[in-house]
Design an enzyme around this catalytic site. Structure first.
Site, PDB file in Angstrom:
ATOM      1  N   CYS B  52      -3.093  -3.795  -3.661  1.00 26.20           N
ATOM      2  CA  CYS B  52      -3.617  -5.079  -3.164  1.00 26.20           C
ATOM      3  C   CYS B  52      -4.659  -5.655  -4.120  1.00 26.20           C
ATOM      4  CB  CYS B  52      -4.226  -4.858  -1.778  1.00 26.20           C
ATOM      5  SG  CYS B  52      -5.163  -6.281  -1.198  1.00 26.20           S
ATOM      6  N   CYS B  55      -8.346  -5.614  -2.241  1.00 23.61           N
ATOM      7  CA  CYS B  55      -9.066  -4.426  -1.781  1.00 23.61           C
ATOM      8  C   CYS B  55     -10.247  -4.109  -2.709  1.00 23.61           C
ATOM      9  CB  CYS B  55      -8.113  -3.223  -1.696  1.00 23.61           C
ATOM     10  SG  CYS B  55      -7.191  -3.137  -0.140  1.00 23.61           S
ATOM     11  N   HIS B 122      -8.067  -3.264   4.473  1.00 25.63           N
ATOM     12  CA  HIS B 122      -6.837  -3.988   4.177  1.00 25.63           C
ATOM     13  C   HIS B 122      -6.043  -4.340   5.438  1.00 25.63           C
ATOM     14  CE1 HIS B 122      -3.402  -5.151   1.690  1.00 25.63           C
ATOM     15  NE2 HIS B 122      -2.624  -4.427   2.467  1.00 25.63           N
ATOM     16  N   ASN B 167      -5.098 -19.133   6.068  1.00 24.10           N
ATOM     17  CA  ASN B 167      -3.676 -19.070   6.395  1.00 24.10           C
ATOM     18  C   ASN B 167      -3.386 -17.634   6.778  1.00 24.10           C
ATOM     19  OD1 ASN B 167      -3.135 -21.742   5.613  1.00 24.10           O
ATOM     20  ND2 ASN B 167      -2.925 -21.123   3.468  1.00 24.10           N
ATOM     21  N   SER B 175       0.371 -14.889   1.355  1.00 25.49           N
ATOM     22  CA  SER B 175       1.119 -13.950   0.539  1.00 25.49           C
ATOM     23  C   SER B 175       0.438 -12.584   0.453  1.00 25.49           C
ATOM     24  CB  SER B 175       1.350 -14.539  -0.849  1.00 25.49           C
ATOM     25  OG  SER B 175       0.154 -15.092  -1.354  1.00 25.49           O
ATOM     26  N   HIS B 178      -4.130  -8.632   3.321  1.00 23.59           N
ATOM     27  CA  HIS B 178      -5.568  -8.354   3.354  1.00 23.59           C
ATOM     28  C   HIS B 178      -6.312  -9.533   4.003  1.00 23.59           C
ATOM     29  CE1 HIS B 178      -8.906  -5.848   1.667  1.00 23.59           C
ATOM     30  NE2 HIS B 178      -9.547  -6.915   2.123  1.00 23.59           N
ATOM     31  N   HIS B 180      -8.281 -12.466   4.634  1.00 20.40           N
ATOM     32  CA  HIS B 180      -9.044 -13.358   3.752  1.00 20.40           C
ATOM     33  C   HIS B 180      -8.786 -14.805   4.105  1.00 20.40           C
ATOM     34  CE1 HIS B 180      -5.072 -13.692   1.906  1.00 20.40           C
ATOM     35  NE2 HIS B 180      -5.499 -14.739   1.233  1.00 20.40           N
ATOM     36  N   GLN B 182      -9.803 -19.021   2.507  1.00 18.20           N
ATOM     37  CA  GLN B 182     -10.054 -19.721   1.266  1.00 18.20           C
ATOM     38  C   GLN B 182     -11.084 -20.821   1.497  1.00 18.20           C
ATOM     39  OE1 GLN B 182      -6.754 -20.769  -1.313  1.00 18.20           O
ATOM     40  NE2 GLN B 182      -5.293 -19.825   0.089  1.00 18.20           N
TER      41      GLN B 182
HETATM   42  O1  LIG Z   1      -3.294 -20.244  -2.279  1.00 15.91           O
HETATM   43  P1  LIG Z   1      -2.189 -19.480  -1.578  1.00 15.91           P
HETATM   44  O2  LIG Z   1      -2.667 -18.706  -0.389  1.00 15.91           O
HETATM   45  O3  LIG Z   1      -1.375 -18.644  -2.516  1.00 15.91           O
HETATM   46  O4  LIG Z   1      -1.200 -20.616  -1.049  1.00 15.91           O
HETATM   47  C1  LIG Z   1      -1.040 -21.038   0.264  1.00 15.91           C
HETATM   48  O5  LIG Z   1      -2.114 -21.868   0.698  1.00 15.91           O
HETATM   49  C2  LIG Z   1      -2.269 -23.103   0.001  1.00 15.91           C
HETATM   50  C3  LIG Z   1      -3.407 -23.869   0.649  1.00 15.91           C
HETATM   51  O6  LIG Z   1      -3.185 -24.074   2.014  1.00 15.91           O
HETATM   52  C4  LIG Z   1      -0.976 -23.917  -0.014  1.00 15.91           C
HETATM   53  O7  LIG Z   1      -1.120 -25.024  -0.851  1.00 15.91           O
HETATM   54  C5  LIG Z   1       0.202 -23.064  -0.497  1.00 15.91           C
HETATM   55  O8  LIG Z   1       1.413 -23.793  -0.396  1.00 15.91           O
HETATM   56  C6  LIG Z   1       0.282 -21.788   0.346  1.00 15.91           C
HETATM   57  O9  LIG Z   1       1.342 -20.978  -0.092  1.00 15.91           O
END
Ligand SMILES: O=P(O)(O)O[C@H]1O[C@H](CO)[C@@H](O)[C@H](O)[C@H]1O
Ligand SMILES: O=P(O)(O)O[C@H]1O[C@H](CO)[C@@H](O)[C@H](O)[C@H]1O
Lengths: 364, 364
Positions: B52, B55, B122, B167, B175, B178, B180, B182
């Protein structure tokens, strides 16, 4: 000092149709993808499937059965989102500026929903159909548009706007492989469409011209976003596209709705639909998922509505990098602003360069 | 004559934050589902995963490595959508009302993007974390908000709005398992947020009150959409919710941003985040996917911005019927208007009735 490079530097572009901005971050296309993989559609389906609710002669979900139709077939949706008959909604506004008066706004909505089978064959999609067969699809849309307009006029049915669309592929929530689209007819003009009409109106007042008429001229001058073209239509990746390979089929000269199409325009639209979707399938060598739909004048349009309407279709396909990797419009896009990872010009360029024969082999 | 029944008849509700309508078709919940099935998250992941990128102590995608962090950890996104340094975009308006002047509107965008690891472990998610651990997350958001505001003030960094979000789950484009979130910091206020500010401003001019302040009062009177409540926050399914189990955590009294939170508010937000996400997991007995994010005042807000801002969080979860069946906002929703299959009150009722212990067993 360094020059601004649209294929590398972040910028926002304005969408004059929806009156909103899109963030373009072209360098993001380089990041690795470790997330969800889509499942491409299998191409092993038979021409007739006895379990399919849409195949000719078969039973439907709620009983009854389909005729043995030979080209297109329209029927009422068994799970319609709106119905013709329902009680009136009496909205009470106290007139006293209460919290409820201020914050709760609600309207009853009536209408009817239809399913349009594009072909009796279970295992074809638009790019695999012939242009004459697609002219039948356009013809079926015309018939529906005219019939519903007549029912509204003569029988006072609550039909104001007909939204014709197709969800293709499981990634776009489509639950049946059989080639079909839908048409939802509502007593109100839906938000996206009424926003476009507001923009058309504003533009006309500011410039004395049609927004999409001017936009067609601009694209024909710049050419960098044109994917396809014939006498009647242009296919472009709009300057303000959100989805990676989003396109718009737009009439080159003013036509308010499909009912007004000449035979030539009918043929030309079928041709553009075929050639565009073939390019889509060829791009990632897969049956390319999308949602697409028609935007046009409301049924029995007023003078103003007829004056502002300009026929066009939007295609919103989710795939970004391959048959299995899509763009997610989540997090930042939902809370902040739609964001894309390649420019409209880059997308148009890739689509333009693909040739016209349908030739994908499913890689499963 | 028959009465209008909100749990059966179609209607549209108005969203005063985004200034748009939502179609509600409650009887649609009855239709069978034959489409795509989601893959629920596996719960067999280890507490530490050597592969990961997030981690503690591990290597990152683009080289470098994480410290052995023990609570939260913030670092710059390796694939940032916006950057601090890029050339200026010189927009040329000819001043002659050309097609280009009319239709091409573009701005350069700068900023910076961060990743916030919620926990060194994780294999946990927000509902599995303790309230003190979640207070650390809120604390990390506060630190980031204050730091970036200071950099904008003192070092003239191009930071105007900080969009904090998460997300969660592969269905929401995440993806990495873990835990997290943004934070994207931009030189411009993103569309969704600036639309909310326009609505707040309009409301204040019309009624001399805060839109969300009034809305909190209304929900506390009606109670039918409240899911959770403590001293500082209300969790409601908004009257105008689009996603099936969409919620909003909204401050009960005016607070413009997280930097202004008292210790009590910090604790109370952590508590609501925990209890809400536990309910989400319990609803379909799965690790419930969603996108969530904070809406608050811009960094170094002007007087007007501070005056209008009202801290709240949106949760947009896609699941509709079970751990594997989601709502697709496609076709009609993209071309016409968002549409939902159950009322906000029905959704709130189901969430309210779930108890507070985290107890799902993955059914795989
Ligand atoms: O930055 P990440 O997590 O790889 O990407 C994810 O979040 C982003 C922000 O919401 C989006 O634009 C991406 O399409 C999504 O796959
Ligand atoms: O009516 P269908 O094809 O079952 O349903 C699909 O299209 C509808 C209209 O775009 C959406 O509301 C549904 O979420 C989607 O699953």
């Amino acid at each position: 000092s360094q020059e601004f490079d649209f294929t590398d530097h972040s910028h926002r572009r304005f969408n004059p149709l929806t009156d909103s901005w899109i963030l373009v971050s072209p360098h993001r296309a380089k990041r690795p993808w470790l997330g969800q993989q889509e499942t491409p559609m299998k191409s092993t389906a038979p021409e007739y499937d006895e379990k399919c609710f849409l195949c000719p002669g078969n039973k439907r979900v709620t009983g009854g059965s389909n005729p043995k139709y030979e080209s297109t077939y329209i029927f009422q949706n068994d799970f319609a989102a709106v119905k013709t008959d329902q009680p009136d909604l009496q909205v009470q506004n106290s007139g006293k500026d209460t919290l409820k008066d201020r914050l709760i706004k609600v309207e009853g909505v009536r209408g009817n929903c239809f399913v349009i089978c594009f072909s009796p064959k279970h295992n074809v999609t638009i790019p695999q159909m012939s242009i004459p067969a697609l002219e039948h699809v356009v013809g079926a849309w015309q018939t529906l548009y005219n019939d519903l307009a007549k029912q509204a006029r003569d029988d006072h049915k609550p039909f104001k706007y007909l939204q014709i669309f197709e969800n293709k592929g499981t990634a776009m929530g489509c639950s049946n492989l059989h080639p079909h689209g839908q048409a939802w007819c509502l007593s109100e003009v839906p938000s996206e469409v009424s926003q476009e009409f507001r923009s058309f109106d504003k533009y006309k007042h500011a410039h004395g011209a049609d927004l999409l008429g001017d936009y067609v001229k601009l694209e024909m001058e710049e050419r960098s976003r044109i994917v396809l073209e014939n006498d009647s239509f242009l296919v472009v990746v709009p300057y303000w596209a959100v989805w990676p390979f989003e396109t718009m089929i737009v009439a080159k000269t003013k036509v308010a709705n499909i009912a007004q199409f000449s035979e030539k325009q009918k043929h030309d639209l079928a041709e553009m639909m075929k050639h565009l979707t073939v390019k889509y399938d060829n791009l990632f060598e897969t049956s390319f998922p999308y949602s697409m739909g028609l935007h046009q004048a409301p049924l029995n349009a007023t003078g103003d509505e007829l004056d502002n309407a300009w026929f066009h279709m939007h295609f919103y396909p989710p795939l970004l990098r391959s048959a299995t990797v899509r763009k997610f419009l989540v997090g930042f896009e939902m809370l902040g602003e739609p964001q894309r990872d390649l420019t409209a010009e880059q997308a148009a360029d890739r689509l333009r360069k693909l040739d016209g024969d349908h030739h994908y082999t499913e890689k499963l």
